[in-house]
Design an enzyme around this catalytic site. Structure first.
Site, mmCIF file in Angstrom:
data_model
loop_
_atom_site.group_PDB
_atom_site.id
_atom_site.type_symbol
_atom_site.label_atom_id
_atom_site.label_comp_id
_atom_site.label_asym_id
_atom_site.label_seq_id
_atom_site.Cartn_x
_atom_site.Cartn_y
_atom_site.Cartn_z
ATOM 1 N N ASN A 9 -89.956 66.237 60.710
ATOM 2 C CA ASN A 9 -90.786 65.183 60.122
ATOM 3 C C ASN A 9 -92.193 65.717 59.864
ATOM 4 O OD1 ASN A 9 -89.071 62.903 59.865
ATOM 5 N ND2 ASN A 9 -89.158 62.579 62.080
ATOM 6 N N ALA A 11 -94.962 66.999 57.869
ATOM 7 C CA ALA A 11 -95.243 66.901 56.431
ATOM 8 C C ALA A 11 -95.628 68.259 55.843
ATOM 9 C CB ALA A 11 -96.364 65.893 56.199
ATOM 10 N N ASP A 69 -85.802 77.231 63.583
ATOM 11 C CA ASP A 69 -86.356 77.414 64.917
ATOM 12 C C ASP A 69 -87.147 78.705 64.843
ATOM 13 O OD1 ASP A 69 -86.628 76.212 67.418
ATOM 14 O OD2 ASP A 69 -85.293 77.659 68.345
ATOM 15 N N HIS A 176 -92.940 83.925 58.230
ATOM 16 C CA HIS A 176 -91.547 84.002 58.668
ATOM 17 C C HIS A 176 -90.745 82.837 58.090
ATOM 18 C CE1 HIS A 176 -94.202 81.813 61.212
ATOM 19 N NE2 HIS A 176 -93.255 81.300 61.960
#
Ligand code: IMP
Length: 192
Positions: A9, A11, A69, A176
């Site tokens: 979530n 933004a 992740d 990354h």
């Protein structure tokens, strides 16, 4: 336009990823697909946690979804903070996290490391993972005001300034996340 959910979530991340994927895709947030709550992250590697989040959402919503992740991996610290990057000093406090890394590196000759992101994409046809890496050095102290997380102590390869001193535009050309999502974009463009 093909809809695809990005498991966040945030933004800032959504805008960054939307611009990488381009206007053939509509990137939806967790909120957009009606998910509220915390995603599971119970493993000890970026790969497993990224997969766990995407699988959890795909199993529940059955829509194309991807998760990321990421973490900072410092060679002299044996790859730490790694999967524990977000709460290395105990909670999600970026200042305390950076202080911990700086104190662990006191006196170290080798300050090299990398940010690494692992993106997992799942749709009805299967699972794909993509990795993005930016190598660099941990600075001697925090420098710069922009960005988030560990940006004030990370100097990307080829630069003399930290991510927090560089503009978002410059950072986003090499991050990354950018590199992992670009690989996802190439994959999606081949599919369509
Ligand atoms: P996540 O995978 O986005 O939750 O990132 C894990 C943690 O890594 C974040 O809480 C940040 O502390 C750190 N991190 C990830 N990407 C960046 C970055 O681009 N700059 C600085 N810190 C980052």
């Amino acid at each position: 336009m093909k809809k695809i959910c990005f498991a966040t979530n945030n933004a800032h991340k959504l805008a960054e990823v939307q611009s990488i994927l381009g206007d053939r895709f509509e990137v939806q947030s967790l909120k957009d697909i009606g998910f509220e709550g915390e995603l599971p992250e119970t493993h000890e590697t970026l790969e497993e946690n990224s997969l766990e989040k995407a699988e959890f959402l795909f199993n529940q919503f059955k829509v194309p979804v991807f998760s990321d992740d990421s973490g900072l991996e410092v060679i002299a610290l044996g790859g730490k903070p790694g999967v524990h990057t977000a709460h290395y000093a105990g909670d999600r406090n970026a200042d305390k996290n950076m202080d911990k890394v700086l104190s662990e590196l006191e006196g170290a000759n080798d300050r090299s490391g990398q940010f690494r992101a692992v993106v997992t994409y799942i749709d009805a046809s299967g699972v794909q993972q993509f990795e993005g890496i930016i190598k660099g050095q941990v600075a001697l102290e925090k420098i710069g005001k922009d960005g988030f997380g560990y940006d004030p102590i990370f100097i990307p390869e080829g630069y003399n300034q930290t991510f927090a001193e560089l503009s978002a535009e410059v950072k986003n050309t090499m991050s990354h996340r950018k590199r992992s999502v670009e690989k996802l974009a190439q994959f999606l463009n081949k599919l369509n």
